[in-house]
Design a protein around this motif. Structure first.
Motif, PDB file in Angstrom:
ATOM      1  N   UNK A 136       0.832  -1.204   0.000  1.00  8.68           N
ATOM      2  CA  UNK A 136       0.000   0.000   0.000  1.00  8.68           C
ATOM      3  C   UNK A 136       0.863   1.249   0.000  1.00  8.68           C
ATOM      4  N   UNK A 137       1.935   1.216   0.829  1.00  9.22           N
ATOM      5  CA  UNK A 137       2.806   2.388   0.900  1.00  9.22           C
ATOM      6  C   UNK A 137       3.485   2.632  -0.443  1.00  9.22           C
ATOM      7  N   UNK A 138       3.952   1.552  -1.098  1.00  9.11           N
ATOM      8  CA  UNK A 138       4.600   1.716  -2.406  1.00  9.11           C
ATOM      9  C   UNK A 138       3.624   2.263  -3.439  1.00  9.11           C
ATOM     10  N   UNK A 139       2.414   1.715  -3.422  1.00  8.34           N
ATOM     11  CA  UNK A 139       1.398   2.167  -4.368  1.00  8.34           C
ATOM     12  C   UNK A 139       1.089   3.650  -4.155  1.00  8.34           C
ATOM     13  N   UNK A 140       0.996   4.016  -2.876  1.00  6.78           N
ATOM     14  CA  UNK A 140       0.711   5.409  -2.540  1.00  6.78           C
ATOM     15  C   UNK A 140       1.789   6.334  -3.100  1.00  6.78           C
ATOM     16  N   UNK A 141       3.051   5.923  -2.931  1.00  5.52           N
ATOM     17  CA  UNK A 141       4.163   6.723  -3.451  1.00  5.52           C
ATOM     18  C   UNK A 141       4.086   6.835  -4.967  1.00  5.52           C
ATOM     19  N   UNK A 142       3.793   5.709  -5.611  1.00  3.57           N
ATOM     20  CA  UNK A 142       3.711   5.727  -7.071  1.00  3.57           C
ATOM     21  C   UNK A 142       2.590   6.613  -7.566  1.00  3.57           C
ATOM     22  N   UNK A 143       1.439   6.509  -6.912  1.00  7.01           N
ATOM     23  CA  UNK A 143       0.300   7.326  -7.337  1.00  7.01           C
ATOM     24  C   UNK A 143       0.578   8.798  -7.099  1.00  7.01           C
ATOM     25  N   UNK A 144       1.320   9.085  -6.016  1.00  5.34           N
ATOM     26  CA  UNK A 144       1.616  10.485  -5.719  1.00  5.34           C
ATOM     27  C   UNK A 144       2.604  11.045  -6.734  1.00  5.34           C
ATOM     28  N   UNK A 145       3.538  10.190  -7.197  1.00  2.00           N
ATOM     29  CA  UNK A 145       4.574  10.682  -8.084  1.00  2.00           C
ATOM     30  C   UNK A 145       4.064  10.860  -9.505  1.00  2.00           C
ATOM     31  N   UNK A 146       3.396   9.823 -10.015  1.00  2.30           N
ATOM     32  CA  UNK A 146       2.949   9.868 -11.411  1.00  2.30           C
ATOM     33  C   UNK A 146       1.467  10.195 -11.463  1.00  2.30           C
ATOM     34  N   UNK A 147       1.102  10.995 -12.419  1.00  4.13           N
ATOM     35  CA  UNK A 147      -0.314  11.327 -12.552  1.00  4.13           C
ATOM     36  C   UNK A 147      -1.037  10.324 -13.427  1.00  4.13           C
ATOM     37  N   UNK A 148      -0.272   9.454 -14.094  1.00  2.55           N
ATOM     38  CA  UNK A 148      -0.949   8.454 -14.919  1.00  2.55           C
ATOM     39  C   UNK A 148      -0.133   7.197 -14.961  1.00  2.55           C
TER      40      UNK A 148
END
Lengths: 222, 253
Positions: free
Chosen positions: A210-222
């Motif tokens: 979940x934490x990794x996904x959160x970071x990825x979603x925060x970094x990339x907009x798509x």
């Protein structure tokens, strides 16, 4: 004085614990799915313009967020049958109670995700002639989900752990089985430690993911 | 094409529009100028039905679009008729408002497909044609955050045009742009104007107002102070308030 661990008991306890785990996972998955579906309506009701809809929905949310989950479980289990005069199977009644509980939390997460989308996105969709449903489906929700998903995932992990509460109602989940085996074997230290490890081994990777996904979603907009 | 009558709008105790009326003829380019807070943007937002006036009327292309008499409260009701008239207008905002999760081409295709039920292939062809028109045919598959401000704004114009509107509204579309990117957006707008599009443009670009406008409207304090052809407004405005505003923005250059 030192305690003498007797880990040799563990293999004998495992079948019962794994059977309990099955029920724990079943309840968790069913409640996540039902809770999420209900939460979509909760969020829509919370955002509804009419106070006849949004006020009762807000009251529901605050009630379930403001009372202990254990109290809710016990109430649905013992009191609801008396109030409504219907007898629910015990698994059904804990699924009902937990679903009502998580739908309140998920619902708030969804509402917050929708409201985090800038207003001009909604206005652009409106003047492009999109219907309310199309606007939600193609413009608001795809952006809102980036915000909602991590919150819902971490609440789902909490739910997985909180299902241990159902053991107090005699539902044979992992925690219940652990207590039974512990009593039978007079080895509560070993058995409860193993039970804790089973919860941890399942929950921790999900937390990391979940934490990794959160970071990825925060970094990339798509 | 647009007839707005006696529009009144307040935010709390602040009167943003006081009895504003505006007429726009077919094919006309009307540029609205005035200091910040004069109600220009609110006027545009009322014309397209994003903001509900307390009272007043808006007629679009001879059809009643909005009528309020001061007793109505809350947002406008989005009836089928309302939405049908609303989408005869396109609008472009200062902050672009592209959909960040969709490619440039998808941004343009979404409304034709969902609103007008245009088949996918036709919508794609239409998007490509519009991108070529705004000079961005090579950006079809990019996401908005890969574009410069000027490119985003041209995509926003293409997206608005995809519903083939009869009227285009521009709300300070160059205000958020770096100076060197302003001209590429203005030249697209100039192209639209010469194609005969009916346009209402809120802008601080006095050069554009001077060269492209058929009519310039000067607003201050929620009212239309003066309107007329650009030569009159810029050359010999009647009202002292208009003259002092023009003087200030022109000496600034």
């Amino acid at each position: 004085m030192s305690y003498e661990w007797a880990w040799s008991i563990v293999p004998r306890a495992m079948p019962a614990l794994l059977k309990g785990l099955q029920l724990t996972l079943f309840v968790t998955v069913v409640v996540i799915v039902l809770g999420f579906v209900l939460a979509i309506f909760v969020a829509a009701g919370r955002l509804a313009r009419s106070p006849l809809i949004n006020k009762p929905v807000a009251a529901y949310i605050e009630f379930f967020r403001g009372t202990p989950a254990l109290v809710q479980l016990v109430w649905v289990y013992y009191c609801l049958p008396i109030v409504l005069g219907i007898e629910l199977p015990s698994v059904a009644s804990i699924v009902l109670a937990l679903t009502l509980n998580v739908a309140a939390f998920y619902g708030e997460a969804i509402r917050a995700g929708i409201q985090a989308i800038p207003r001009d996105q909604s206005e652009s969709a409106d003047i492009l002639g999109l219907s309310y449903v199309d606007k939600m489906r193609y413009v608001i929700m795809p952006q809102g989900f980036r915000i909602i998903i991590p919150v819902v995932l971490s609440q789902s992990i909490s739910l997985f752990k909180d299902t241990a509460l159902v053991s107090t109602l005699g539902v044979a989940d992992l925690m219940y089985q652990a207590r039974v085996v512990a009593t039978e074997t007079y080895r509560p230290m070993e058995i409860l430690t193993v039970a804790a490890m089973i919860y941890f081994v399942l929950a921790f990777p999900c937390t990391v993911a979940t934490r990794l996904l959160e970071l990825r979603l925060a970094r990339a907009r798509h | 094409m647009i007839a707005a009558r006696q529009l009144q709008k307040r935010f709390g105790t602040l009167e943003v529009l006081r009895n504003v009326s505006l007429d726009v003829q077919p094919g006309e380019v009307v540029v609205v100028i005035g200091p910040s807070g004069s109600g220009k943007s609110t006027l545009l937002r009322c014309l397209i039905g994003l903001e509900a006036p307390e009272s007043g009327e808006v007629h679009i292309d001879g059809q009643l679009f909005i009528r309020r008499d001061g007793r109505d409260r809350g947002p406008l009701r989005r009836t089928a008729e309302f939405r049908r008239i609303q989408r005869t207008m396109g609008m472009v905002f200062q902050q672009f408002s592209l959909f960040p999760h969709l490619t440039v081409r998808r941004n343009i295709m979404l409304a034709p497909i969902r609103t007008l039920a245009v088949p996918e292939a036709e919508a794609r062809a239409r998007a490509e044609r519009l991108l070529a028109k705004v000079g961005l045919e090579d950006k079809a598959l990019e996401y908005p955050d890969k574009l410069s401000g000027g490119q985003k704004q041209r995509v926003a114009i293409a997206r608005a045009l995809a519903l083939e509107p009869k009227i285009m509204l521009f709300d300070e579309v160059t205000s958020a742009l770096d100076p060197e990117l302003i001209h590429e957006v203005l030249s697209v707008m100039r192209g639209l104007a010469s194609d005969g599009m009916t346009m209402v443009v809120v802008t601080h670009e006095m050069g554009f107002a001077h060269k492209v406008a058929d009519k310039v409207v000067f607003m201050d304090g929620g009212t239309v102070v003066e309107e007329g052809p650009p030569t009159t407004i810029f050359g010999g405005a009647r009202e002292p308030r208009t003259r002092s505003f023009i003087e200030k923005v022109l000496t600034h250059i």
